[in-house]
Design a protein around this motif. Structure first.
Motif, PDB file in Angstrom:
ATOM      1  N   MET A   1     -56.831  55.249 -18.051  1.00  0.00           N
ATOM      2  CA  MET A   1     -56.029  54.180 -17.493  1.00  0.00           C
ATOM      3  C   MET A   1     -54.655  54.177 -18.170  1.00  0.00           C
ATOM      4  SD  MET A   1     -58.612  51.008 -16.900  1.00  0.00           S
ATOM      5  CE  MET A   1     -58.025  50.562 -15.298  1.00  0.00           C
ATOM      6  N   THR A   2     -53.663  53.797 -17.416  1.00  0.00           N
ATOM      7  CA  THR A   2     -52.289  53.762 -17.896  1.00  0.00           C
ATOM      8  C   THR A   2     -51.948  52.370 -18.415  1.00  0.00           C
ATOM      9  OG1 THR A   2     -51.661  55.425 -16.272  1.00  0.00           O
ATOM     10  CG2 THR A   2     -49.890  54.089 -17.201  1.00  0.00           C
ATOM     11  N   LYS A   3     -51.404  52.296 -19.613  1.00  0.00           N
ATOM     12  CA  LYS A   3     -50.977  51.029 -20.204  1.00  0.00           C
ATOM     13  C   LYS A   3     -49.675  50.600 -19.542  1.00  0.00           C
ATOM     14  CE  LYS A   3     -51.182  50.535 -24.712  1.00  0.00           C
ATOM     15  NZ  LYS A   3     -50.824  50.581 -26.157  1.00  0.00           N
ATOM     16  N   LEU A   4     -49.620  49.381 -19.068  1.00  0.00           N
ATOM     17  CA  LEU A   4     -48.402  48.812 -18.469  1.00  0.00           C
ATOM     18  C   LEU A   4     -47.679  48.004 -19.546  1.00  0.00           C
ATOM     19  CD1 LEU A   4     -49.840  47.658 -15.011  1.00  0.00           C
ATOM     20  CD2 LEU A   4     -48.666  49.786 -15.570  1.00  0.00           C
ATOM     21  N   SER A   5     -46.995  48.709 -20.431  1.00  0.00           N
ATOM     22  CA  SER A   5     -46.421  48.070 -21.620  1.00  0.00           C
ATOM     23  C   SER A   5     -45.244  47.145 -21.315  1.00  0.00           C
ATOM     24  CB  SER A   5     -46.015  49.135 -22.641  1.00  0.00           C
ATOM     25  OG  SER A   5     -45.145  50.071 -22.054  1.00  0.00           O
ATOM     26  N   ASN A   6     -44.699  47.184 -20.108  1.00  0.00           N
ATOM     27  CA  ASN A   6     -43.607  46.280 -19.743  1.00  0.00           C
ATOM     28  C   ASN A   6     -44.092  45.067 -18.958  1.00  0.00           C
ATOM     29  OD1 ASN A   6     -41.394  47.885 -20.806  1.00  0.00           O
ATOM     30  ND2 ASN A   6     -41.916  49.329 -19.193  1.00  0.00           N
ATOM     31  N   SER A   7     -45.398  44.969 -18.754  1.00  0.00           N
ATOM     32  CA  SER A   7     -45.981  43.868 -17.975  1.00  0.00           C
ATOM     33  C   SER A   7     -46.685  42.893 -18.896  1.00  0.00           C
ATOM     34  CB  SER A   7     -46.963  44.426 -16.937  1.00  0.00           C
ATOM     35  OG  SER A   7     -46.286  45.282 -16.043  1.00  0.00           O
ATOM     36  N   THR A   8     -46.895  41.679 -18.426  1.00  0.00           N
ATOM     37  CA  THR A   8     -47.511  40.637 -19.248  1.00  0.00           C
ATOM     38  C   THR A   8     -48.678  39.993 -18.517  1.00  0.00           C
ATOM     39  OG1 THR A   8     -45.932  38.997 -18.411  1.00  0.00           O
ATOM     40  CG2 THR A   8     -45.365  40.098 -20.476  1.00  0.00           C
ATOM     41  N   VAL A   9     -49.523  39.332 -19.285  1.00  0.00           N
ATOM     42  CA  VAL A   9     -50.674  38.605 -18.764  1.00  0.00           C
ATOM     43  C   VAL A   9     -50.446  37.138 -19.063  1.00  0.00           C
ATOM     44  CG1 VAL A   9     -53.172  38.271 -18.965  1.00  0.00           C
ATOM     45  CG2 VAL A   9     -52.196  40.581 -19.152  1.00  0.00           C
ATOM     46  N   TRP A  10     -50.665  36.297 -18.052  1.00  0.00           N
ATOM     47  CA  TRP A  10     -50.489  34.852 -18.181  1.00  0.00           C
ATOM     48  C   TRP A  10     -51.778  34.162 -17.775  1.00  0.00           C
ATOM     49  CZ3 TRP A  10     -45.682  32.632 -19.562  1.00  0.00           C
ATOM     50  CH2 TRP A  10     -44.660  33.571 -19.755  1.00  0.00           C
ATOM     51  N   ARG A  11     -52.077  33.037 -18.419  1.00  0.00           N
ATOM     52  CA  ARG A  11     -53.294  32.304 -18.113  1.00  0.00           C
ATOM     53  C   ARG A  11     -53.010  30.806 -18.047  1.00  0.00           C
ATOM     54  NH1 ARG A  11     -58.833  32.308 -21.370  1.00  0.00           N
ATOM     55  NH2 ARG A  11     -57.604  33.125 -23.069  1.00  0.00           N
ATOM     56  N   GLY A  12     -53.689  30.156 -17.104  1.00  0.00           N
ATOM     57  CA  GLY A  12     -53.615  28.703 -16.981  1.00  0.00           C
ATOM     58  C   GLY A  12     -54.869  28.206 -16.301  1.00  0.00           C
ATOM     59  N   GLY A  13     -55.228  26.981 -16.553  1.00  0.00           N
ATOM     60  CA  GLY A  13     -56.404  26.395 -15.922  1.00  0.00           C
ATOM     61  C   GLY A  13     -56.081  25.842 -14.550  1.00  0.00           C
ATOM     62  N   ILE A  14     -57.090  25.692 -13.745  1.00  0.00           N
ATOM     63  CA  ILE A  14     -56.909  25.162 -12.394  1.00  0.00           C
ATOM     64  C   ILE A  14     -56.344  23.742 -12.444  1.00  0.00           C
ATOM     65  CG2 ILE A  14     -58.178  24.346 -10.360  1.00  0.00           C
ATOM     66  CD1 ILE A  14     -59.891  26.825 -10.571  1.00  0.00           C
ATOM     67  N   THR A  15     -56.760  22.965 -13.419  1.00  0.00           N
ATOM     68  CA  THR A  15     -56.292  21.582 -13.516  1.00  0.00           C
ATOM     69  C   THR A  15     -55.031  21.449 -14.361  1.00  0.00           C
ATOM     70  OG1 THR A  15     -57.731  21.187 -15.419  1.00  0.00           O
ATOM     71  CG2 THR A  15     -58.616  20.666 -13.223  1.00  0.00           C
ATOM     72  N   SER A  16     -54.504  22.560 -14.845  1.00  0.00           N
ATOM     73  CA  SER A  16     -53.314  22.534 -15.696  1.00  0.00           C
ATOM     74  C   SER A  16     -52.059  22.731 -14.860  1.00  0.00           C
ATOM     75  CB  SER A  16     -53.413  23.648 -16.739  1.00  0.00           C
ATOM     76  OG  SER A  16     -52.239  23.698 -17.498  1.00  0.00           O
ATOM     77  N   ASP A  17     -50.958  22.114 -15.297  1.00  0.00           N
ATOM     78  CA  ASP A  17     -49.678  22.265 -14.601  1.00  0.00           C
ATOM     79  C   ASP A  17     -48.854  23.423 -15.151  1.00  0.00           C
ATOM     80  OD1 ASP A  17     -50.172  20.095 -12.977  1.00  0.00           O
ATOM     81  OD2 ASP A  17     -49.163  18.680 -14.311  1.00  0.00           O
ATOM     82  N   TYR A  18     -49.380  24.188 -16.085  1.00  0.00           N
ATOM     83  CA  TYR A  18     -48.596  25.264 -16.681  1.00  0.00           C
ATOM     84  C   TYR A  18     -49.485  26.478 -16.953  1.00  0.00           C
ATOM     85  CZ  TYR A  18     -50.785  23.952 -21.083  1.00  0.00           C
ATOM     86  OH  TYR A  18     -51.695  23.685 -22.062  1.00  0.00           O
ATOM     87  N   VAL A  19     -48.832  27.592 -17.178  1.00  0.00           N
ATOM     88  CA  VAL A  19     -49.509  28.809 -17.626  1.00  0.00           C
ATOM     89  C   VAL A  19     -48.835  29.259 -18.910  1.00  0.00           C
ATOM     90  CG1 VAL A  19     -50.227  29.570 -15.324  1.00  0.00           C
ATOM     91  CG2 VAL A  19     -48.020  30.314 -16.213  1.00  0.00           C
ATOM     92  N   HIS A  20     -49.557  29.992 -19.732  1.00  0.00           N
ATOM     93  CA  HIS A  20     -48.959  30.515 -20.955  1.00  0.00           C
ATOM     94  C   HIS A  20     -49.283  31.993 -21.079  1.00  0.00           C
ATOM     95  CE1 HIS A  20     -53.028  29.526 -22.363  1.00  0.00           C
ATOM     96  NE2 HIS A  20     -52.850  30.511 -23.219  1.00  0.00           N
TER      97      HIS A  20
END
Length: 101
Positions: A1-20
């Motif tokens: 698999m190729t590492k996408l070193s310029n990409s990011t992962v973000w996470r947020g909850g369904i009931t949350s108004d933001y992602v981090h």
């Protein structure tokens, strides 16, 4: 698999108004070709690992079926037309001549 070193992962909850941003989570990209109940499934998948709330690590896999490639390409063109065209051209050259960088 190729590492996408310029990409990011973000996470947020369904009931949350933001992602981090998940610091340290690096998405990887690879092709898949599997048989499921005599149906051939071909596409690409994005895989990453994130910390789970209860401790440990959660693996997240998103599989993009080849039937969705046109929509994926269209969204890439919408985001950055010239960059997408350059990426498609360079990918075609790399696949046809693997010795190229």
């Amino acid at each position: 698999m190729t590492k996408l070193s310029n990409s990011t992962v973000w996470r947020g909850g369904i009931t949350s108004d933001y992602v981090h941003r998940e610091l340290g989570a690096v998405p990887r990209l690879g092709a898949f070709n599997t048989m499921v109940d005599a149906d051939e499934h071909i596409g690409i998948q994005l895989t990453t690992h994130i910390a789970s709330k209860g401790g440990g690590t959660t693996t997240v896999v998103t599989k993009i079926d080849r039937r969705d490639f046109m929509e994926l390409a269209a969204q890439m063109l919408h985001a950055d037309r010239d960059g997408a065209i350059d990426a498609f051209a360079n990918a075609i050259l790399r696949v046809r001549s693997p010795e190229l960088p």
